[in-house]
Design an enzyme around this catalytic site. Structure first.
Site, short mmCIF file in Angstrom:
data_model
loop_
_atom_site.label_atom_id
_atom_site.label_comp_id
_atom_site.label_asym_id
_atom_site.label_seq_id
_atom_site.Cartn_x
_atom_site.Cartn_y
_atom_site.Cartn_z
N SER A 206 0.79 -1.23 0.00
CA SER A 206 0.00 0.00 0.00
C SER A 206 0.82 1.27 0.00
CB SER A 206 -0.95 0.00 1.19
OG SER A 206 -0.22 -0.07 2.38
N HIS B 51 -5.67 -4.16 -0.52
CA HIS B 51 -5.73 -3.11 -1.55
C HIS B 51 -5.97 -3.69 -2.95
CE1 HIS B 51 -4.64 0.48 0.83
NE2 HIS B 51 -4.08 -0.42 1.61
N LYS C 244 -11.85 -0.62 2.42
CA LYS C 244 -11.22 0.15 1.34
C LYS C 244 -12.17 0.21 0.14
CE LYS C 244 -6.88 -1.11 3.45
NZ LYS C 244 -6.89 -0.06 4.45
C1 LIG Z 1 -2.33 -4.87 3.64
C2 LIG Z 1 -3.30 -4.41 4.68
N1 LIG Z 1 -3.83 -5.30 5.52
C3 LIG Z 1 -4.71 -4.92 6.46
C4 LIG Z 1 -5.09 -3.61 6.60
C5 LIG Z 1 -6.04 -3.23 7.69
O1 LIG Z 1 -7.34 -3.14 7.18
P1 LIG Z 1 -8.49 -2.54 8.09
O2 LIG Z 1 -8.44 -1.07 7.93
O3 LIG Z 1 -9.73 -3.16 7.56
O4 LIG Z 1 -8.21 -2.95 9.49
C6 LIG Z 1 -4.58 -2.66 5.74
C7 LIG Z 1 -4.99 -1.25 5.89
O5 LIG Z 1 -4.27 -0.32 5.81
C8 LIG Z 1 -3.66 -3.05 4.75
O6 LIG Z 1 -3.13 -2.16 3.90
#
Ligand SMILES: Cc1ncc(COP(=O)(O)O)c(C=O)c1O
Length: 393
Positions: free
Chosen positions: A181, A209, A240
């Site tokens: 990300s 993502h 997202k």
């Molecule tokens: C690769 C990845 N996993 C997990 C998450 C966490 O997701 P959530 O916001 O649903 O907790 C993110 C969020 O930034 C992410 O980029």
């Protein structure tokens, strides 16, 4: 007398001196392509709201109807009294959407990783983890108490070398972000699959993502690479592209059955709320009906990246709608972000510890919620501030 936490003030002062203190902006309007902050309407280049669903009428209507029918809170953890028919519907729909046997939801993508990794491996096992994996994967690995071996970012050769030099007596798990990300690059999933297959390792990808972004109609990274049935565990988030909140673990039936027995955030933290679940189902409806939003997301992102490169900005090696504008030092990134904001563009600076020191950047999140003229406004602001701060000539 000083309080026992007085040392935190020194830490905070030090963060401020280094330009690393996070200033949290407050949004005073719905989450869309433009948002209101401090009473001003600004172009929103920060949100993970890839498909513009966070304020979509269909999602809002679904949430309202579900509240009328079921109320708001689940009232319990899933295994006690917190599983409502809507949770099961969402999980069936997610499994179908992703082309897997089964899925289970958690409260967030973060908790999905905390749930899945320690349920799959333990003290006697080894995890091979991409060095740039998301914090929630890192924390999930730590919680599992397995040995963690970090391999170089997106480097199958290094993974092979690390596997060769590591003694594995228990199980092994290879885990990677799908889309990274902070850089917008993608994991070499076909190579990771080959390696996992050769070594009998479990393969897990966090598609936070990629969901709603990659693959046919946003079906994710596994679909993008045509690896259905080959990746054992997929983690996802509905915070997202789906525009809501909630996490998902998807894969073979036995994996999901096991999660329901052992995954601690599933067992010991309450279920997703009713309006969130209903809105997520509506998001899947929209994604299954049309690829329009996904297509617009990609064409916006392609246009913006190309124009930024023409202006001379370094956008790293992104291949997704995430466009990092590489600036180097944290202070420059903070100043750039502040100046953009003054020009009416909300684009956050990202610095250490989220990215390595010296690799600070502005991360532009393109979305389907932007029109071509919005993108032109954004580009003009980048050009103006970029010249002013000598980032471009
Ligand atoms: C690769 C990845 N996993 C997990 C998450 C966490 O997701 P959530 O916001 O649903 O907790 C993110 C969020 O930034 C992410 O980029």
């Amino acid at each position: 007398m000083a309080t026992p936490t007085a040392y935190l003030n020194e830490e905070i002062t030090s963060l401020k001196e280094q330009g690393l203190f996070n200033t949290i902006r407050t949004i005073e309007s719905p989450m869309e392509g433009w948002v209101e902050i401090d009473g001003r309407r600004v172009l929103n280049f920060c949100a993970n709201n890839y498909l513009g669903l966070a304020n979509h009428p269909r999602l809002k209507e679904a949430a309202k109807q579900a509240i009328d029918e079921y109320g708001i809170g689940p009232g319990a953890v899933r295994t006690i009294a917190g599983t409502m028919s809507l949770h099961n519907t969402l999980e069936d729909r997610l499994a179908r959407f992703k082309g897997v046997e089964a899925a289970v939801t958690t409260q967030s993508g973060f908790t999905a990783n905390l749930a899945a990794i320690p349920a799959l491996v333990g003290k006697q096992d080894v995890i091979f983890s991409d060095e740039l994996n998301h914090a929630s994967i890192i924390d999930g690995c730590r919680l599992s108490r397995a040995q963690v071996v970090r391999f170089n970012h997106a480097d199958p050769d290094d993974l092979r070398a690390k596997l060769a030099e590591t003694e594995i007596t228990g199980r092994c798990l290879i885990v990677t972000d799908g889309v990274f990300s902070m850089d917008g690059d993608i994991a070499p999933l076909p190579d990771l699959y080959e390696i996992a297959h050769e070594h009998g390792c479990i393969l897990m990808v966090d598609d936070a993502h990629g969901e709603g972004v990659l693959g046919t109609g946003g079906r994710g990274i596994v679909d993008h690479f045509g690896l259905h049935g080959k990746v054992d565990v997929e983690i996802g988030t509905m915070s997202k592209a789906f525009g809501v909140v909630g996490g998902v673990i998807a894969g073979r039936q036995e994996i999901i059955d096991w999660m329901k027995q052992r995954a601690r955030p599933f067992l010991f933290s309450s279920a997703m709320t009713i309006p969130d679940v209903a809105a997520c189902i509506a998001a899947i409806d929209l994604l299954e009906e049309s690829t329009e939003q996904v297509d617009r997301l990609w064409s916006n992102a392609e246009w913006f990246k190309t124009e930024m490169n023409k202006l001379g900005f370094d956008t790293g090696h992104t291949v997704t709608p995430i466009v990092p504008v590489m600036l180097g030092e944290a202070e420059l990134a903070q100043t750039f972000s502040k100046r953009l904001f003054e020009e009416g563009v909300f684009a956050m600076a990202i610095a250490y510890p989220t990215v390595p020191r010296g690799k600070a950047r502005i991360r532009v999140m393109n979305t389907a919620a932007h029109s071509p003229s919005d993108l032109e406004v954004g580009l003009a602001a980048f050009e103006k501030v970029g010249k002013e701060l000598d980032v471009i000539s």
